[in-house]
Enzyme design. Structure first.
Site, PDB file in Angstrom:
ATOM      1  N   GLU A 174       0.853  -1.195   0.000  1.00 47.22           N
ATOM      2  CA  GLU A 174       0.000   0.000   0.000  1.00 47.22           C
ATOM      3  C   GLU A 174       0.880   1.233   0.000  1.00 47.22           C
ATOM      4  OE1 GLU A 174      -2.231   0.578   3.548  1.00 47.22           O
ATOM      5  OE2 GLU A 174      -0.503   0.366   4.870  1.00 47.22           O
ATOM      6  N   GLU A 216      24.659  64.155 -20.517  1.00 49.71           N
ATOM      7  CA  GLU A 216      24.938  62.775 -20.099  1.00 49.71           C
ATOM      8  C   GLU A 216      26.263  62.697 -19.349  1.00 49.71           C
ATOM      9  OE1 GLU A 216      24.802  60.202 -23.451  1.00 49.71           O
ATOM     10  OE2 GLU A 216      22.674  60.554 -23.879  1.00 49.71           O
ATOM     11  N   HIS A 260      29.493  73.226 -14.947  1.00 49.25           N
ATOM     12  CA  HIS A 260      29.422  74.113 -16.102  1.00 49.25           C
ATOM     13  C   HIS A 260      29.589  73.275 -17.376  1.00 49.25           C
ATOM     14  CE1 HIS A 260      29.739  77.873 -18.302  1.00 49.25           C
ATOM     15  NE2 HIS A 260      30.769  77.368 -18.963  1.00 49.25           N
ATOM     16  N   VAL A 272      32.783  84.435 -11.801  1.00 52.16           N
ATOM     17  CA  VAL A 272      31.953  83.421 -12.450  1.00 52.16           C
ATOM     18  C   VAL A 272      32.822  82.371 -13.148  1.00 52.16           C
ATOM     19  CG1 VAL A 272      30.220  83.004 -14.239  1.00 52.16           C
ATOM     20  CG2 VAL A 272      30.026  85.011 -12.752  1.00 52.16           C
TER      21      VAL A 272
END
Length: 935
Positions: free
Chosen positions: A222, A903, A840, A875
């Site tokens: 079984e 980028e 910059h 600047v």
């Protein structure tokens, strides 16, 4: 995080399941429904009154009580579909589905299934007429004379549990021949699992097969679709692995790769104590005493038919009342101990067997000729291990070799691997007493990465590419499960390192190692072109920078000291770790594997930017860095510039370790240190930080007479303070910049500072215009925002003063101007001198002021780019920190050039912020850039 588990059932099997699950560090509490007297209140274990028949109520109960796993004991709930219903409700449940459970619930289904798939079983027929059934039984009655053997199988990737022999009243381990075992696997178990899958009913859970061993081979009597009772009570005490992990691995189909481990050289016996009259009529409420005495004998009592008596005590409430289990080195001693335990239980008129085991003992003690296995060396186990690891090694094949195991030696073709004029580089190492922790915790699969890393990282230090790896595994008695787990980890780590597992040796040496002990050694061979070897001593000079690459923790050195510190604290490996991840145990935290740096570092080493690489291994920072340097140079490190993992602060505190002891023994958070020139430092750092935590941690100085070769500044402070604080940073933005109207520079800064390796933290974003996109980006990142509208102020000085107050409110130390086009007053710039950064869109000093891209195009420039600089009163005239060049193309317009420069800004601005925030770069009193030699 520790979990809550619910066990369904009330017998000895459920008590055993709860007992074993409670031993897991992953388990916070085990609930048993309905349970018995043994599970009522015992440490992590307690009973629950939830209705297990109503699956809707049960599912809600599990959700309300954060139950992470349900384990079903009996057959009836399985056949009723408890697994299907709980799984559908989102509650993980261990056991087969209702359809799969028909293997036990319906004998007709089971027999038909076996016939359909050619699984040998006794002759059978199905009847509806009682008289015909009786006639059929008379015809086949003789077939019940054979002994039954039971086998347990787990999961879709099934594995065999120890085999046992069952006789009513007791349960003990038995042995069958290797040939018979293989026959059982192929003709019964594999066919069953395959057949269920073919029928569209994949089997997940425990499958218990009752077998009859006949002259024609094994036949199935079984199937049971759950742990047997009392078989479970003898099986689980033999399980060395964490049962919770085994069950979870079964559900996740990972059982084959992480097989359960069983106790070595152990025998288990369980004796069932039943009520007088069972299985017929029997008396309930009989008081039971002496249970604590049995426990003190080193035995385990599992309750079944028991209940708590009002006022205290335990009474019987069923036929099978309890079991006594003994685990001992031999069957004889286990039987003797189990019988002693039964005798100590005060249970009037209890029924149990007193004559068990004699035939088995006689068989095991019979006189026969000696074999190699009798001496402790199991050739069959070794062959089995080889078959398991062959496909693992094969998966590590690479150009130059195919990693086929089985020959006397391995081959590697350097020419096929692309080498022209190679120098071979070899390294060997072990993992030290980290082994002792792994063996104590029964966690073996991480050691392979430690072993490979220790060897591969050494080979890398010569500038070599790791090519192949050999391992040596030695033990007193070969445990195939443990060995395959270790070597499987080695194979996986070889893939991570890019080298082939070309071969190895497994040595079984009885008497050399204690039970459960083993040792490891590894050997790595790499190659480098003759001109690419490291270190390049002639190129290394004073002022070169040191880049540290993060370790994962202690790695694999210093564990004898770690274990001594742990002993001093009184903590156990199962104790919650005061460092590491939430819910992590001390053992698992200390076993965090060593990082392998080959795939990360090889492209950088090949570029020629690295002059030397030191693997921080035994000897710590103090001894390893000087190994790759000229004798006239010294190392100046600053511990504030890297992240020190919490484990080192814990070791420092609990062991009262000196600074010198820390840096001489441990890596203190740096697994590798690279020597690079100043001009290459930022490029190398960015390349590393794309994949791993890395920092500029120091520099090289001239070695003064009498001075140490390595100085580590601020270590004591950092160890006491914990994780290093980051300088608070503010970003000023108005969204009007021609080059960055959408706030993408701000986004690049946010993404950089969110990295664990960053030296900065953005605490506020200030804009002079409401509603700009940059403010939204900051809010989405969880950063505070402020709007200071310049239109509301009568003068620039008043506006700047308000900005200054906001910066003071947030404790800001560095200010970045990202698209901020307002001209700041001289007093503001002077106050923030050396702490104010701007970007910059040109390569300053060329093309200052507005329309820089247009200026570059009109001037016919071939190269433009961007510049990050300190802000000065004039600047675009401040000292330059970082520049990023961008080529000007023939067909460039102002818009196309601006887009490409933007980028580049996304790379340059975060890099410059890191240099300033980490202290590597500062503005000198003369207005020039100063490189901090100790940073």
């Amino acid at each position: 995080m520790a979990e809550r588990v619910l066990v369904i059932g009330s017998g000895g099997r459920e008590h055993a399941l709860a007992w074993k699950l409670a031993q897991s560090p992953h388990v916070q509490q085990v609930l048993v429904a309905p349970g018995n007297a043994g599970t009522a209140s015992c440490g992590k274990i307690s009973n629950s009154a939830v209705n297990v028949s109503n699956h809707t109520i049960l599912a809600q109960y599990c959700k309300d009580h954060n139950v992470a796993l349900v384990v079903v004991g009996p057959e009836v709930p399985l056949a009723a579909g408890i697994v299907d219903d709980l799984t559908a409700a989102g509650v993980p449940c261990f056991g087969p589905s209702a359809k799969a459970a028909q293997l036990e619930a319906s004998k007709s289904f089971s027999k038909s299934f076996m016939d359909r798939y050619g699984i040998s079983t006794a002759r059978w027929s199905s009847f509806t007429d009682p008289q015909e059934a009786c006639k059929g039984c008379e015809e086949v009655a003789s077939m019940w004379s054979l002994i039954s053997v039971c086998v347990s199988v787990m999961g879709p990737q099934w594995l065999l549990c120890p085999l046992h022999r069952t006789i009513r009243g007791y349960w003990m381990e038995t042995r069958v021949s290797g040939e018979m075992l293989q026959q059982i696997k192929t003709t019964v178990l594999q066919k069953t699992v395959d057949g269920m899958k073919e029928d569209g009913i994949p089997y997940v859970g425990v499958l218990y097969a009752g077998l009859m061993l006949t002259q024609q081979g094994p036949k199935v009597l079984e199937f049971n679709c759950r742990f047997g009772d009392p078989e479970c009570q003898v099986l689980l005490p033999l399980l060395k692995s964490d049962l919770y992990e085994v069950l979870k691995n079964t559900l996740q189909a990972k059982l084959a790769s992480e097989p359960p481990v069983w106790l070595d050289n152990s025998a288990a016996v369980t004796v069932v104590m039943a009520s007088e009259g069972y299985p017929g009529a029997y008396k309930k409420g009989v008081e039971i005493t002496g249970l604590s005495q049995v426990t003190e004998m080193g035995l385990q009592v599992f309750h079944a038919g028991t209940a708590l008596k009002d006022g205290g005590g335990v009474v019987s409430s069923g036929g099978r009342v309890l079991t006594v289990t003994a685990v001992r080195p031999t069957l004889e001693s286990a039987l003797h101990s189990a019988n002693q335990g039964v005798a100590a239980v005060g249970f009037p008129n209890a029924v149990y067997r007193r004559d068990i085991g004699h035939r088995a003992i006689a068989y095991l003690t019979r006189t026969r000729g000696l074999t190699y296995k009798d001496s402790g060396v199991d050739i069959a186990a070794g062959n089995k291990l080889v078959e398991i690891i062959k496909p693992l090694a094969k998966a590590t094949s690479r150009t130059g070799c195919n990693a086929e195991l089985g020959g006397f030696a391995g081959l590697f073709d350097l020419k096929a691997a692309g080498f022209v004029d190679p120098i071979l580089v070899a390294g060997t190492d072990g993992v030290g007493t980290k082994l002792k922790i792994a063996q104590a915790c029964n966690i073996h699969n991480t050691l392979g990465q430690d072993l490979v890393a220790m060897c591969v990282n050494d080979v890398l230090a010569q500038g070599a590419e790791p090519l192949f790896f050999l391992d040596y595994f030695s033990c007193g008695r070969l445990d195939v499960g443990v060995a395959s787990s270790v070597i499987g980890g080695i194979a996986e780590a070889c893939q991570m390192a890019g080298c082939a597992l070309l071969g190895g040796e497994t040595a079984e040496m009885p008497g050399v190692y204690g039970p459960g002990e083993y040792d490891l050694a590894g050997f790595c061979v790499g190659a480098a072109e003759r001109g690419s070897l490291l270190p390049r001593l002639g190129d290394i000079q004073e002022g070169d920078l040191l880049i540290g690459v993060a370790s994962s923790g202690v790695h694999s050195n210093g564990f004898s000291l770690v274990r001594k510190v742990l002993e001093r604290t009184g903590l156990q490996y199962s104790s919650p770790a005061p460092f590491g991840q939430p819910g992590q145990t001390m053992g698992s935290a200390l076993l965090t594997p060593t990082k392998i740096y080959s795939r990360l570092l090889q492209p950088i080493l090949r570029s020629g930017a690295v002059k030397a690489y030191a693997h921080i291994t035994g000897g710590g920072l103090l001894e390893n860095i000087p190994r790759v340097l000229p004798k006239d140079l010294a190392v100046d490190l600053d511990a504030t510039h890297w992240r020190i993992p919490p484990v080192f602060s814990w070791l420092h505190k609990e062991g009262s370790l000196s600074e010198e002891e820390m840096v001489r023994t441990f890596n203190c958070g740096l697994g590798a240190v690279l020597v690079v020139g100043k001009q290459e430092a930022q490029r190398v750092l960015r390349q590393l930080q794309a994949e791993e935590e890395a920092w500029i941690v120091g520099s090289l100085t001239h070695k003064m007479p009498g001075r140490q070769a390595v100085v580590v500044r601020n270590l004591e402070h950092c160890l006491r303070a914990g994780p290093n604080p980051c300088p608070d940073t503010s970003v000023l933005q108005n969204g009007a910049s021609h080059t960055d109207s959408t706030g993408t520079n701000l986004q690049a800064l946010i993404e950089q500072t969110k990295k664990p390796s960053s030296s900065a933290e953005i605490v506020v974003v200030i804009s002079n215009r409401p509603g700009v996109l940059g403010l939204k980006r900051a809010s989405m990142a969880g950063i505070q925002t402020r709007v200071v509208d310049h239109k509301l102020y009568g003068s620039r000085a008043e506006f700047d003063s308000t900005i200054d107050h906001v910066l003071a409110e947030f404790g800001v130390e560095v200010v970045c101007l990202a698209g901020f086009m307002r001209i700041l007053t001289g007093s503001f710039v002077r106050k923030w001198n050396g702490k104010l950064l701007n970007i910059h869109p040109s390569l300053l000093p060329s093309f200052k002021g507005v329309n820089a891209q247009k200026q570059a195009l009109l001037a016919g420039a071939r190269v433009s780019g961007c510049t990050v600089h300190f802000v000065a009163e004039e600047v675009d005239a401040g000292a330059i920190i970082v520049q990023e060049p961008v080529p000007v193309l023939m067909n460039d317009t102002e818009e196309s050039l601006s887009a490409r420069i933007l980028e580049a800004e996304h790379q340059a601005f975060p890099a410059a912020l890191e240099l300033v925030a980490s202290g590597v770069v500062r503005l000198g009193e003369d207005g020039r850039i100063m490189w901090n030699q100790s940073a």
